[in-house]
Enzyme design. Sequence first.
Site, PDB file in Angstrom:
ATOM      1  N   ARG A  55       0.820  -1.144  -0.054  1.00 48.93           N
ATOM      2  CA  ARG A  55       0.002  -0.077   0.086  1.00 48.93           C
ATOM      3  C   ARG A  55       0.808   1.243  -0.025  1.00 48.93           C
ATOM      4  O   ARG A  55       0.562   2.069  -0.612  1.00 48.93           O
ATOM      5  CB  ARG A  55      -1.138  -0.089   1.172  1.00 48.93           C
ATOM      6  CG  ARG A  55      -1.310   1.501   1.427  1.00 48.93           C
ATOM      7  CD  ARG A  55      -2.640   1.376   2.187  1.00 48.93           C
ATOM      8  NE  ARG A  55      -2.776   0.581   3.655  1.00 48.93           N
ATOM      9  CZ  ARG A  55      -1.982   1.077   4.785  1.00 48.93           C
ATOM     10  NH1 ARG A  55      -1.183   1.997   4.721  1.00 48.93           N
ATOM     11  NH2 ARG A  55      -1.868   0.047   5.582  1.00 48.93           N
ATOM     12  N   TYR A 107     -16.783  17.118 -14.789  1.00 42.55           N
ATOM     13  CA  TYR A 107     -17.358  15.786 -14.859  1.00 42.55           C
ATOM     14  C   TYR A 107     -18.383  15.410 -13.754  1.00 42.55           C
ATOM     15  O   TYR A 107     -18.067  15.752 -12.684  1.00 42.55           O
ATOM     16  CB  TYR A 107     -15.920  14.791 -14.682  1.00 42.55           C
ATOM     17  CG  TYR A 107     -16.082  13.280 -14.722  1.00 42.55           C
ATOM     18  CD1 TYR A 107     -16.422  12.758 -15.833  1.00 42.55           C
ATOM     19  CD2 TYR A 107     -15.962  12.776 -13.419  1.00 42.55           C
ATOM     20  CE1 TYR A 107     -16.842  11.583 -15.688  1.00 42.55           C
ATOM     21  CE2 TYR A 107     -16.202  11.303 -13.483  1.00 42.55           C
ATOM     22  CZ  TYR A 107     -16.729  10.496 -14.420  1.00 42.55           C
ATOM     23  OH  TYR A 107     -16.705   9.415 -14.667  1.00 42.55           O
ATOM     24  N   ASP A 179      -7.383  18.812 -14.138  1.00 46.44           N
ATOM     25  CA  ASP A 179      -7.816  17.513 -14.644  1.00 46.44           C
ATOM     26  C   ASP A 179      -7.643  17.434 -16.088  1.00 46.44           C
ATOM     27  O   ASP A 179      -8.293  18.320 -16.775  1.00 46.44           O
ATOM     28  CB  ASP A 179      -9.313  17.442 -14.290  1.00 46.44           C
ATOM     29  CG  ASP A 179      -9.760  15.851 -14.787  1.00 46.44           C
ATOM     30  OD1 ASP A 179      -9.274  15.368 -15.456  1.00 46.44           O
ATOM     31  OD2 ASP A 179     -10.738  15.621 -13.932  1.00 46.44           O
ATOM     32  N   LYS A 204      -8.665   6.555 -18.958  1.00 46.10           N
ATOM     33  CA  LYS A 204      -9.065   6.938 -20.217  1.00 46.10           C
ATOM     34  C   LYS A 204      -7.729   6.811 -21.039  1.00 46.10           C
ATOM     35  O   LYS A 204      -7.302   5.800 -21.465  1.00 46.10           O
ATOM     36  CB  LYS A 204      -9.539   8.320 -20.105  1.00 46.10           C
ATOM     37  CG  LYS A 204     -10.529   8.581 -19.279  1.00 46.10           C
ATOM     38  CD  LYS A 204     -12.045   7.947 -19.379  1.00 46.10           C
ATOM     39  CE  LYS A 204     -12.816   7.910 -17.992  1.00 46.10           C
ATOM     40  NZ  LYS A 204     -13.001   9.299 -17.280  1.00 46.10           N
TER      41      LYS A 204
HETATM   42  C1  LIG Z   1     -13.749   9.429 -16.160  1.00 49.09           C
HETATM   43  C2  LIG Z   1     -13.198  11.068 -15.478  1.00 49.09           C
HETATM   44  C3  LIG Z   1     -12.947  11.144 -14.058  1.00 49.09           C
HETATM   45  C4  LIG Z   1     -13.256   9.923 -13.160  1.00 49.09           C
HETATM   46  O1  LIG Z   1     -12.298   8.849 -13.319  1.00 49.09           O
HETATM   47  P1  LIG Z   1     -12.693   7.223 -12.945  1.00 49.09           P
HETATM   48  O2  LIG Z   1     -11.237   6.704 -13.373  1.00 49.09           O
HETATM   49  O3  LIG Z   1     -13.810   6.838 -13.549  1.00 49.09           O
HETATM   50  O4  LIG Z   1     -12.583   7.510 -11.361  1.00 49.09           O
HETATM   51  C5  LIG Z   1     -12.368  12.301 -13.808  1.00 49.09           C
HETATM   52  N1  LIG Z   1     -12.543  13.309 -14.562  1.00 49.09           N
HETATM   53  C6  LIG Z   1     -12.642  13.252 -15.908  1.00 49.09           C
HETATM   54  C7  LIG Z   1     -12.509  14.263 -16.988  1.00 49.09           C
HETATM   55  C8  LIG Z   1     -12.975  11.924 -16.527  1.00 49.09           C
HETATM   56  O5  LIG Z   1     -13.405  11.709 -17.702  1.00 49.09           O
END
Ligand SMILES: *Cc1c(COP(=O)(O)O)cnc(C)c1O
Length: 408
Positions: A55, A107, A179, A204
């Site tokens: 961890r 998001y 982000d 992503k």
């Molecule tokens: C998908 C996404 C998230 C969240 O991510 P997870 O891996 O699904 O928890 C946060 N910000 C953006 C812009 C996203 O597309």
Amino acid sequence: MSDVKRPDALHPETLIATAGVATDPAFNSVSPPLHLSANYGWNDPLEKPQYDYARSGNPTRTQLEEALAGLEGAARGVVVSSGMAALDLVLNLVDPGEIVVAPHDCYGGTHRLLTARAKRGQFELVYANQTDPAELEAAFARKPKLVLLETPSNPLLRITDIRAVVAHAKDCGAIVVADNTFLSPALQRPLDLGCDIVVHSTTKFINGHSDVVGGAVLARDKALGDDLAWWANCTGVTGAPFDSFLTLRGLRTLFPRVERQQATAGDVVSRLAADDRVANIYYPGLASHPGHEVAKSQQKGFGSMFSVGFAENVDVIELLRNLNLFTIAESLGGFESLVCTPATMTHAAMTPEARELAGISDRLVRFSIGLEHSDDLVRDIVTALDRAVESGAEKVAYLSSGTASKCA
Ligand SMILES: *Cc1c(COP(=O)(O)O)cnc(C)c1O
């Protein structure tokens, strides 16, 4: 794992192609081994080893953290279990009474997290349209501790001027968190533009193969990165070794994937723009997009996400049902093309009024372009459109002959 090459001295493509390669002291394996062990032995009870408990740290996760930090130009990276875990980790930097500013169209999961935490009194929350200079000014007048930005936004691909937000933040000492999920470091490096922290849903583009849910936090400053790593270990949100192994494997092809996907998206957009069944296309690469100039000044490319507002004679639900090469799914940035109707899927939790305010109509369709050939994707969309207009025409014909004549 001594790294004699300074990450900054290498091009990012080279950095990820060489990350962890031939570093295995046991067998000199070329591809880095996967270390699944939960714990690591001590040679002596008084000598704490580099790794003791997975961890807190493990060699596989470290390789991914170093590669991502190098790509974003960060001093330290922390790999966590999801994008949401990455955002929540950053919220440990604010105390009750302090103010967090976030984009009004962030998001959906981020919106839910921020709102829920603010309701519990963890901080005060101000949502603002960060593309509007007056709203930005008003938000900064409240002297926030932390400002979150997300550009391009979802699903309308609004562009926030990162340099403008950073300039405001410097005046009040706010931490700026970007982000960067929608573009990846291949197309945008927020730390170079003055941000303090980058967060990713590595689910992503970073992993890109739609087989891992993961996240990362990258800090420009070492002390801030160490603080975040402390919180990640304390709260237990750190990423698992196998997820890190797969994500590093996916990351190796980030540049060719992103380049190909955005070239295909640009091609599909320009061919769709000529179709009279398309009312609006939201893609920062179009000169008509309101954020085009800012995008050009802060991005290395326009990405592979776009949304389309279809004309009134198109039944968008039928359109999605008739697509064969696009999977109807949320998420984005994978090798496979995806499609969604934000009003019934990603943004269904919003009230119709809130969606209207955010500019998300029922006729809006979001596309994430993958690695298929653009000819095939365009043919698939056009064929589905032909069917969606026919079926829409039948439905409208029952309502009034006036509207039906439009569909002919
Ligand atoms: C998908 C996404 C998230 C969240 O991510 P997870 O891996 O699904 O928890 C946060 N910000 C953006 C812009 C996203 O597309």
